[in-house]
Design an enzyme around this catalytic site. Structure first.
Site, PDB file in Angstrom:
ATOM      1  N   ASP B 170       0.838  -1.205   0.000  1.00 43.89           N
ATOM      2  CA  ASP B 170       0.000   0.000   0.000  1.00 43.89           C
ATOM      3  C   ASP B 170       0.873   1.256   0.000  1.00 43.89           C
ATOM      4  O   ASP B 170       2.097   1.159   0.109  1.00 43.89           O
ATOM      5  CB  ASP B 170      -0.918  -0.032   1.235  1.00 43.89           C
ATOM      6  CG  ASP B 170      -2.271   0.622   0.970  1.00 43.89           C
ATOM      7  OD1 ASP B 170      -2.354   1.477   0.066  1.00 43.89           O
ATOM      8  OD2 ASP B 170      -3.235   0.287   1.665  1.00 43.89           O
ATOM      9  N   ASP B 231     -10.214   2.338  -3.926  1.00 48.61           N
ATOM     10  CA  ASP B 231     -10.795   1.063  -3.483  1.00 48.61           C
ATOM     11  C   ASP B 231     -12.198   0.815  -4.050  1.00 48.61           C
ATOM     12  O   ASP B 231     -13.015   1.724  -4.126  1.00 48.61           O
ATOM     13  CB  ASP B 231     -10.950   1.047  -1.951  1.00 48.61           C
ATOM     14  CG  ASP B 231      -9.612   0.933  -1.245  1.00 48.61           C
ATOM     15  OD1 ASP B 231      -8.563   0.998  -1.914  1.00 48.61           O
ATOM     16  OD2 ASP B 231      -9.630   0.805  -0.003  1.00 48.61           O
TER      17      ASP B 231
END
Lengths: 447, 447
Positions: B170, B231
């Protein structure tokens, strides 16, 4: 029973005092005197699912034609819809011929409605159902067919002669927005004067609201139901939007609802393509809490069993059709949950708990009667029944009971609470939307 | 066969020439030399469904713990997921202890992962599956656990010692966005140096794209897959958004995809709460067309049969996993329909037709091979197979054939066409996204 009837009458009086104010006692409350819509109307309306499909050549099964409405009526009787309470079979835009007849009357498209509307009405009536029709207060309908502007009396008479039972009255193509009130009132009077009981479904506040705050006291006097917001689509986005817009102006619109006149958040789109199972349950639960007309727009000839079961759920429909006729309202928002409450007859209360989170698994909603704004309903005891996502008796609870519910993302938990012992709960125990802010501030911060 | 292998190799060479340019011939194309992800990776990832649930006290079944991953692995073997191709069991954020150990190594939360990650990896391996883990290129993970910034080598070594098979990396909490390229490259080198084959899932372009155009040639050299967009949630809104963003930059990103490295549109959320049946089919079809990693985020322990059948659909998975490894692209938009095409090995082509309309009934999509940008595939003849909404052989068609498909609102029709006679179709018959605008202008306006 007589006692129950008196209790309901008293409760209704309280509603009227709160909602339409003292004026209501001076002038007649309802100028549209048709005795209809004592509970929210239920039925089927073609728009969302069949829109303006006039292409009977290449799509004969789905075009807007008398056959479509006859088939829906057949299915409504055969498949339990009528028994569940769905009664009106409603035509929307695109039924009209491009021009009025020689006598200036509206006429249906001759190819798609060869038998005429009167014949269609008789067919629908022979099934024990009612026929709804559509027109527009302005110069043309939204899809460009002849409007009723300046033809209110003749159109009302035509509909009455055809034995129509409901009019959905759209608001496109009005020369000037200041004419809406007059137009909607004129048609209301014209319908009243026909002597036929024609349920009058308005879009008056929707079209007026971009210019001025609608006068719901007036609207209620002339309409049996009225659209406040834009059309629902086959999408969770629009269902959410309608729920949010409703809570946003609930102080204005909730008091206007009651037997004879209802806020209309538009069609149920359950049984189509755009809502998940949980989202379908949310629409059904919320339309019940909002005392909304239950007008399905779907293809009853081909509907999945799950959607059918939900739309025919007797317990949810009973909440929607509660004879007290008070619309519910949002009372809480926390951690992506929303709580809505609707006071029901017999001192009962219905609750909807929405999980508005669109990520993660089912969310824990800790139910303690003490956190509910209408907490007195469980003091000393109440009986709790879960209605959605599935029926379950949850037994006798006190205001200290802790029940933990799981609510799916975009889903809704619907339950009722009934006071079981002690003094019966009264109107005063309920928190009204208009008092909610005040009450919230005054409440014990630990609750 | 050897012929087939040569054909595929030649096609791949054409892709490389088109995609990474001449530079690709001078320097090694892939600096991350792990031989992995020759087709889009398949597996399960905890994030969308289980997010950062660390509350094992009150929610032991759903909290992020070794038990959750062991249970998913068990179900993946028992319920046909592994057999269908789903291989990686992946941990996302919130597995870490709040600080590194005395030796400066990352360590899992000791209560939730009492056996340690190495032990968990062995369990997963004993099932014939692979374990994925999560870390962050910055100072802290998105949820505030220790980041890898400045610890690239030690973290890569730790993961290799634990016998981890995939790293989702990430990009939260980076001191400065200009450090992303360096950070992602450093971890790629560090993973490469461990000697263990660890699939490297980057979010480099996602975090860089708000500051500058990502360099996909570089990204492809260092990552096995990379996220371009935000997302996905359990919502049709986000699925649509990802599809639209993908077509919006397809000329940049489609050429970057191929064996060894893939654009990652994020998790499959099929089997949860927010998508209707048609929307689930759209996600599955489009992830196949987009040659996307198929990482499910759902609860495999409790999933409805319909979602399971869709996620395990062998024909859709075969399109996703096609060995040619070319990503599909949007080639048409008309009347709320979108057409996407993906060239497959053996001269085949896959087509997705999305109905983006959110009102009305199923829409008619008139299929004539002649209207398809890749029309030559049916010249003189092609064999058409419908894959979704359900499998159906549609037989031999010519470029003049007319098939009429019905596509549900928010749903997708997925089919393949295989040339059956005459010269085999070649790369030159296909329209590339970069040439699409040009081709469109040059094409016969009557088509």
């Amino acid at each position: 029973s007589f006692r129950k009837a008196v209790a309901i009458a008293m409760a209704r009086l309280a509603v009227l005092l709160l909602s339409v104010g003292v004026c209501a006692l001076i002038q007649p409350v309802r100028l549209l005197d048709n005795g209809l819509a004592l509970t929210p109307p239920m039925g089927w309306l073609h728009w969302e699912r069949f829109v303006c499909n006039v292409d009977c050549g290449s799509d004969p099964e789905n075009c807007i034609s008398e056959k479509l409405f006859m088939q829906m009526a057949d299915v409504m009787v055969e498949e339990g819809w009528k028994e569940a309470g769905y009664e009106y079979v409603c035509i929307d835009d695109c039924w009209l011929a491009p021009s009025r007849d020689a006598q200036g009357r509206l006429q249906p498209d001759p190819k798609r409605f060869p038998s005429g509307i009167k014949q269609l009405a008789r067919y629908i009536h022979s099934k024990g159902l009612k026929l709804g029709i559509y027109a527009d207060v302005g110069l043309k309908t939204c899809e460009g067919y002849p409007g009723s502007y300046g033809h209110y009396d003749i159109d009302a008479k035509t509909f009455a002669e055809w034995e129509v039972d409901l009019l959905k009255y759209d608001g496109c193509n009005m020369p000037n927005w200041t004419l809406y009130a007059e137009g909607y009132i004129n048609m209301s009077r014209a319908l009243n004067q026909t002597g036929r009981k024609i349920l009058y479904s308005c879009e008056w506040p929707l079209y007026e609201s971009s210019h001025q705050k609608p006068n719901y006291t007036a609207i209620r006097q002339y309409c049996n139901q009225w659209r406040n917001f834009e059309d629902v689509f086959d999408s969770w986005r629009t269902v959410q939007q309608i729920i949010d817009l409703t809570s946003g102006i609930q102080k204005q619109i909730v008091p206007a609802a009651g037997p004879g006149g209802w806020n209309d958040p538009d069609m149920l789109v359950i049984g189509n393509f755009g809502l998940s199972k949980d989202q379908q349950q949310t629409q059904m639960a919320m339309w019940a809490i909002m005392a909304a007309p239950l007008m399905m727009s779907n293809d009853l000839r081909d509907i999945d069993p799950q959607s059918k079961e939900l739309l025919q759920n007797r317990r949810v429909i009973a909440i929607n059709q509660d004879p007290l006729g008070m619309q519910g309202y949002q009372t809480m928002k926390a951690n992506s949950f929303e709580v809505w409450e609707r006071p029901l007859s017999g001192g009962k209360m219905a609750y909807a708990v929405l999980n508005r989170r669109e990520i993660g698994g089912p969310g824990f909603f800790p139910f303690t009667a003490a956190v509910l704004p209408s907490k007195k309903i469980c003091f000393p005891q109440c009986n709790v029944t879960q209605v959605l996502p599935k029926y379950q008796e949850l037994g006798v609870q006190t205001s200290d009971s802790k029940l933990t519910f799981l609510v799916n993302p975009t889903g809704t938990l619907l339950f009722t609470a009934t006071p079981v012992t002690g003094r019966p709960s009264t109107q005063q125990d309920w928190v009204w939307p208009m008092d909610f802010e005040k009450q919230k501030k005054g409440r014990d911060p630990n609750l």
